[in-house]
Write a protein that holds these residues in place. Sequence first.
Motif, PDB file in Angstrom:
ATOM      1  N   VAL A   1     -40.482  59.947-109.732  1.00  0.00           N
ATOM      2  CA  VAL A   1     -40.138  59.579-108.348  1.00  0.00           C
ATOM      3  C   VAL A   1     -40.031  58.064-108.188  1.00  0.00           C
ATOM      4  N   TYR A   2     -41.009  57.336-108.789  1.00  0.00           N
ATOM      5  CA  TYR A   2     -41.050  55.894-108.546  1.00  0.00           C
ATOM      6  C   TYR A   2     -40.331  55.083-109.646  1.00  0.00           C
ATOM      7  N   THR A   3     -39.379  55.779-110.321  1.00  0.00           N
ATOM      8  CA  THR A   3     -38.547  55.063-111.291  1.00  0.00           C
ATOM      9  C   THR A   3     -37.077  55.230-110.865  1.00  0.00           C
TER      10      THR A   3
ATOM     11  N   GLY B   1     -40.961  63.926-100.956  1.00  0.00           N
ATOM     12  CA  GLY B   1     -41.838  65.093-100.758  1.00  0.00           C
ATOM     13  C   GLY B   1     -43.280  64.805-101.083  1.00  0.00           C
ATOM     14  N   GLY B   2     -43.611  63.528-101.254  1.00  0.00           N
ATOM     15  CA  GLY B   2     -45.006  63.162-101.572  1.00  0.00           C
ATOM     16  C   GLY B   2     -45.917  63.319-100.360  1.00  0.00           C
ATOM     17  N   THR B   3     -47.145  63.650-100.630  1.00  0.00           N
ATOM     18  CA  THR B   3     -48.111  63.842 -99.526  1.00  0.00           C
ATOM     19  C   THR B   3     -49.111  62.687 -99.457  1.00  0.00           C
ATOM     20  N   GLY B   4     -49.171  61.884-100.517  1.00  0.00           N
ATOM     21  CA  GLY B   4     -50.170  60.794-100.548  1.00  0.00           C
ATOM     22  C   GLY B   4     -51.526  61.316-101.001  1.00  0.00           C
ATOM     23  N   LEU B   5     -51.570  62.591-101.409  1.00  0.00           N
ATOM     24  CA  LEU B   5     -52.854  63.164-101.851  1.00  0.00           C
ATOM     25  C   LEU B   5     -52.901  63.387-103.366  1.00  0.00           C
ATOM     26  N   GLY B   6     -51.733  63.270-104.020  1.00  0.00           N
ATOM     27  CA  GLY B   6     -51.615  63.575-105.447  1.00  0.00           C
ATOM     28  C   GLY B   6     -52.624  62.838-106.304  1.00  0.00           C
ATOM     29  N   LEU B   7     -52.669  61.509-106.178  1.00  0.00           N
ATOM     30  CA  LEU B   7     -53.565  60.727-107.055  1.00  0.00           C
ATOM     31  C   LEU B   7     -55.045  60.964-106.715  1.00  0.00           C
ATOM     32  N   ALA B   8     -55.315  61.285-105.421  1.00  0.00           N
ATOM     33  CA  ALA B   8     -56.709  61.606-105.045  1.00  0.00           C
ATOM     34  C   ALA B   8     -57.147  62.864-105.787  1.00  0.00           C
TER      35      ALA B   8
ATOM     36  N   ILE C   1     -46.066  56.359-119.112  1.00  0.00           N
ATOM     37  CA  ILE C   1     -45.560  55.000-118.870  1.00  0.00           C
ATOM     38  C   ILE C   1     -44.131  55.104-118.330  1.00  0.00           C
ATOM     39  N   ASP C   2     -43.916  54.376-117.215  1.00  0.00           N
ATOM     40  CA  ASP C   2     -42.520  54.355-116.707  1.00  0.00           C
ATOM     41  C   ASP C   2     -42.068  52.919-116.576  1.00  0.00           C
ATOM     42  N   ASN C   3     -40.745  52.758-116.389  1.00  0.00           N
ATOM     43  CA  ASN C   3     -40.248  51.399-116.151  1.00  0.00           C
ATOM     44  C   ASN C   3     -39.671  51.305-114.750  1.00  0.00           C
TER      45      ASN C   3
ATOM     46  N   SER D   1     -44.547  63.477-112.426  1.00  0.00           N
ATOM     47  CA  SER D   1     -43.679  63.573-111.251  1.00  0.00           C
ATOM     48  C   SER D   1     -43.628  62.238-110.519  1.00  0.00           C
ATOM     49  N   ASN D   2     -44.796  61.565-110.374  1.00  0.00           N
ATOM     50  CA  ASN D   2     -44.828  60.234-109.737  1.00  0.00           C
ATOM     51  C   ASN D   2     -43.985  59.243-110.538  1.00  0.00           C
ATOM     52  N   ALA D   3     -44.127  59.320-111.884  1.00  0.00           N
ATOM     53  CA  ALA D   3     -43.364  58.397-112.738  1.00  0.00           C
ATOM     54  C   ALA D   3     -41.863  58.590-112.511  1.00  0.00           C
TER      55      ALA D   3
ATOM     56  N   ARG E   1     -40.330  56.096 -98.974  1.00  0.00           N
ATOM     57  CA  ARG E   1     -39.891  56.640-100.268  1.00  0.00           C
ATOM     58  C   ARG E   1     -40.754  57.862-100.649  1.00  0.00           C
ATOM     59  N   SER E   2     -42.044  57.731-100.418  1.00  0.00           N
ATOM     60  CA  SER E   2     -42.952  58.821-100.762  1.00  0.00           C
ATOM     61  C   SER E   2     -42.610  60.078 -99.969  1.00  0.00           C
ATOM     62  N   ARG E   3     -42.417  59.865 -98.644  1.00  0.00           N
ATOM     63  CA  ARG E   3     -42.117  61.031 -97.801  1.00  0.00           C
ATOM     64  C   ARG E   3     -40.822  61.679 -98.218  1.00  0.00           C
TER      65      ARG E   3
ATOM     66  N   ARG F   1     -50.166  55.360 -99.444  1.00  0.00           N
ATOM     67  CA  ARG F   1     -48.837  55.268-100.075  1.00  0.00           C
ATOM     68  C   ARG F   1     -48.407  53.819-100.046  1.00  0.00           C
ATOM     69  N   VAL F   2     -47.769  53.397-101.152  1.00  0.00           N
ATOM     70  CA  VAL F   2     -47.284  52.011-101.178  1.00  0.00           C
ATOM     71  C   VAL F   2     -46.019  51.925-100.317  1.00  0.00           C
ATOM     72  N   ASP F   3     -45.117  52.808-100.645  1.00  0.00           N
ATOM     73  CA  ASP F   3     -43.860  52.829 -99.877  1.00  0.00           C
ATOM     74  C   ASP F   3     -43.799  54.172 -99.159  1.00  0.00           C
TER      75      ASP F   3
HETATM   76  P1  ADP Z   1     -47.488  60.545-103.242  1.00  0.00           P
HETATM   77  O1  ADP Z   1     -47.577  61.961-102.967  1.00  0.00           O
HETATM   78  O2  ADP Z   1     -47.050  59.718-102.115  1.00  0.00           O
HETATM   79  O3  ADP Z   1     -46.804  60.231-104.501  1.00  0.00           O
HETATM   80  P2  ADP Z   1     -49.806  59.861-104.716  1.00  0.00           P
HETATM   81  O4  ADP Z   1     -51.220  59.972-104.332  1.00  0.00           O
HETATM   82  O5  ADP Z   1     -49.326  60.668-105.850  1.00  0.00           O
HETATM   83  O6  ADP Z   1     -48.974  60.142-103.409  1.00  0.00           O
HETATM   84  O7  ADP Z   1     -49.495  58.345-105.001  1.00  0.00           O
HETATM   85  C1  ADP Z   1     -49.969  57.369-104.119  1.00  0.00           C
HETATM   86  C2  ADP Z   1     -49.098  56.177-104.095  1.00  0.00           C
HETATM   87  O8  ADP Z   1     -49.187  55.459-105.320  1.00  0.00           O
HETATM   88  C3  ADP Z   1     -47.652  56.557-103.968  1.00  0.00           C
HETATM   89  O9  ADP Z   1     -47.296  56.675-102.621  1.00  0.00           O
HETATM   90  C4  ADP Z   1     -46.946  55.394-104.640  1.00  0.00           C
HETATM   91  O10 ADP Z   1     -46.745  54.404-103.709  1.00  0.00           O
HETATM   92  C5  ADP Z   1     -47.915  54.913-105.671  1.00  0.00           C
HETATM   93  N1  ADP Z   1     -47.532  55.392-107.036  1.00  0.00           N
HETATM   94  C6  ADP Z   1     -48.026  56.448-107.663  1.00  0.00           C
HETATM   95  N2  ADP Z   1     -47.517  56.569-108.904  1.00  0.00           N
HETATM   96  C7  ADP Z   1     -46.645  55.542-109.071  1.00  0.00           C
HETATM   97  C8  ADP Z   1     -45.797  55.115-110.114  1.00  0.00           C
HETATM   98  N3  ADP Z   1     -45.723  55.745-111.263  1.00  0.00           N
HETATM   99  N4  ADP Z   1     -45.058  53.989-109.891  1.00  0.00           N
HETATM  100  C9  ADP Z   1     -45.160  53.316-108.740  1.00  0.00           C
HETATM  101  N5  ADP Z   1     -45.939  53.683-107.719  1.00  0.00           N
HETATM  102  C10 ADP Z   1     -46.663  54.794-107.850  1.00  0.00           C
END
Ligand code: ADP
Length: 594
Positions: free
Chosen positions: A493-495, A547-554, A517-519, A489-491, A542-544, A537-539
Motif C-alpha cells: 500500500v505504502y509503495t 482500506g486501512g483501519t489504522g489498527l493493523g500494526l497495533a 523491506i519496501d522502497n 500489505s502495508n508495504a 491514503r490509509s483510508r 495513521r501517517v497519511d
Molecule cells: P493502516 O491500516 O492505516 O495501514 P497500520 O496500523 O497498518 O494502519 O499502519 C499505521 C500507519 O503506519 C499507516 O497508516 C501508515 O501511515 C504507516 N505505515 C505502515 N506501514 C508502512 C510502510 N510500509 N511504509 C510507510 N508507512 C507505513
Amino acid sequence: MNKFRTKLLFALITLIIIVLIGLGIVLGQIFKNFYMDTFNSRIQKESRLLASSIQENGSLNDIDPSMIKELSDILDVRITILDKSGSVIEDTESVNPVLDSHQKQMINQIGDKWDVKDKNKKLVISGKEYRYYWYPLKKQDQSINGLLIMSTEVDALEKGTGQIWLVLTISLGLALILIIILGSRITARYTRPIESATNVAIELAKGNFRARTYEDRLDETSMLSTSINILARNLQEMVTSQEMQHDRLTTLVENMGSALLLIDQRGFVVLTNRTFREFFNLKESQLKKVRYHEVIHYQQVNKLVEEIFMTEDRVRKQILLPHRLERKHYEVYGAPIIGQNDEWKGIVVVFHDITELKNLEQMRKDFVANVSHELKTPITSIKGFSETLLDGAMNDKETLKSFLEIILTESDRLQSLIQDLLELSKIEKHGFELSIEKQNVSDLVGEVLPILKDKADKKGISIHTRFRAEGVAEIDPYRLKQVFINLISNAIVYTPMGGDVTISTDEDADQVHVSIIDNGIGISEEELPRIFERFYRVDKARSRNSGGTGLGLAIVKHIIEAHEGRIEVTSEVNKGTSFTVSLYKIFPEQTFGE
Ligand code: ADP
C-alpha cells in the motif's frame, strides 16, 4: 563480684575469729580454774597429809628434814614448819631456819587464824606473787603445836596456765587457718555461679543477649544459672523476632510503591520511605528535625495536611503534581493517628501514583472517541448516499450504480474496521492463548504471498523473496500469517506503482528473523514511534483509501509480544521502510496478558 566474695569471707572470718577468741577465753579460764583448783586441792591434801604425819610423830623436833626436802622437791613447793612461838623449825629454802621477810609478811597476814584448816592465800610480796598454804599442827589434845606452811611462787603456776593458753592459741589458730582455707573454698564454690550469673545479667542489660553462664552442677546455684540462661535465650529469641518484625516492616515501608509520610503532632517529619524521598528529591539527612512544610514545596500537599490537622478527619484527594519534566497524578490519602487514649499522635499521608491509571483512562476515552469517529465516517457516508438514492437519485441508473458501489466500499470498510476491532479485543483480552506449533517460518511466509499477489500485481509491485532460514520455530501459524499479511500489505500500500518489496528470512542459534523491506514512501522519524498506536495513521487519506483501519500494526505488535518476540522498524521518507520480526525457535513458556 569479687567484692561480694571478699565481703562474705571477711564477715565470716571476723565472726569466726570473735567466736574463737570468745571460746579461747572461756576455755582458758575453765582450764586455768581447773588447773588452779586441782593444784590447790592437791597441795592442801599434801599439806594435810604432811601435817597428820608430823602430828603422828608427836614432837616437832622429830621431823625428818630429808623427808620434808624430798616432799618439797616432789611437790615443787617450799615447806616451812613453825613452832607454836612462831620460830622456824624447818624450811626447805633457807639454810638458816629463820623466818624471811616474805614469810613474816605471810604470818602477819594469817594473824591468829592458825587453826583455820585448809586455807590458802595469794599475797604480793615485793613485786612477786606467792601462794601460801597453811595447816595447823596440833597435839593429841587438839592444842596448837605449830604451823605447816607450803608456799609457791605464782609465777610457777602461771607457767602452767601459760602453757594452757599456748596450746589453746595454737589449736584455735590452726582451726582458724583451716576454717579460712575451707571457708574460702566453700564460698568460692557457691559464689562463683552467682558471680557468673551476675556477669551474664550485666551483659544482658548491656544488650548482649548471646551471653550465657555455665550450668555444670546440680544444686541450688545451678537453678540460678539455668534460669539466667533461659532468660537470656528468651530475650535473644524475643529480640531476634522483634528485629525480624522490624526488618520486615522497614523493608515493607521502604519498598512499597506508594510514597509514605508520617508527621508528629507538632508537624515534624517522623518517617518517610524511599518512594517519598525519590519523588520529593530529598535525602534522609535533610529530613531530621524538620517540619513538613520546610521540605514539601507543593501547596496542594501542605493544604491537605493542614486540613487534616484542622478537621482531625481523613482526607482523600486526587492531585496533579509536576515531577521533573512530567506531571504525575497522585491519589493522596491522609489520616490522623489517634492513640489508645484518644491522644493525637500525628498524621500519616500516603501518595499513590495513579499516573498510569489516568493514562489508561485517557487511552480508553481516546479509543472510544477514535472508534466512534472511525465508525461515523462510513456510516455517515452510507446514510448520506442511501438518503440521496431514496430522495430520487435511484431512478438514474448510473448514479444508482455508483452510489451503491460507494455504499459497498464503505460497508467493506465498516466490516474490516469491526473485524480488526474484534481481533484486537480478542488479542488484548486477559487469558489470550496462542496455539503453538512447530512450523518452518519461511514456508509460512511463502503461504501468505499468493493472497497478496493480486494486490501487488495491480500496482505493478514486484515481490522478491530471499529465504535463508531453514529453521523451525514454535509459533502460532494462524496469528503469524495475520502479521505477515498486515506487514506485506502495508508495504504494497505504502509503495508507489512499480516499486519493490523484498521479504527475507534469516536465523541465528535462537531466533528466526523475517524482514519486509519496501522502497515506498517511508515514515518520518517523529512519526515512527507512534505507528503501533491504535488508529494512528501517517497519511490518513491514503490509509483510508487503501482500506486501512489504522489498527493493523497495533494487532501485529500484540501478536509478536504474545510470542515474546520483537518487531523493529527503520524507515526513511521517500526511500522505504523495513520491518523486522524476530521469533524464538523455542517458545518461551509465558502466556500473553498474564
Ligand atoms: P493502516 O491500516 O492505516 O495501514 P497500520 O496500523 O497498518 O494502519 O499502519 C499505521 C500507519 O503506519 C499507516 O497508516 C501508515 O501511515 C504507516 N505505515 C505502515 N506501514 C508502512 C510502510 N510500509 N511504509 C510507510 N508507512 C507505513
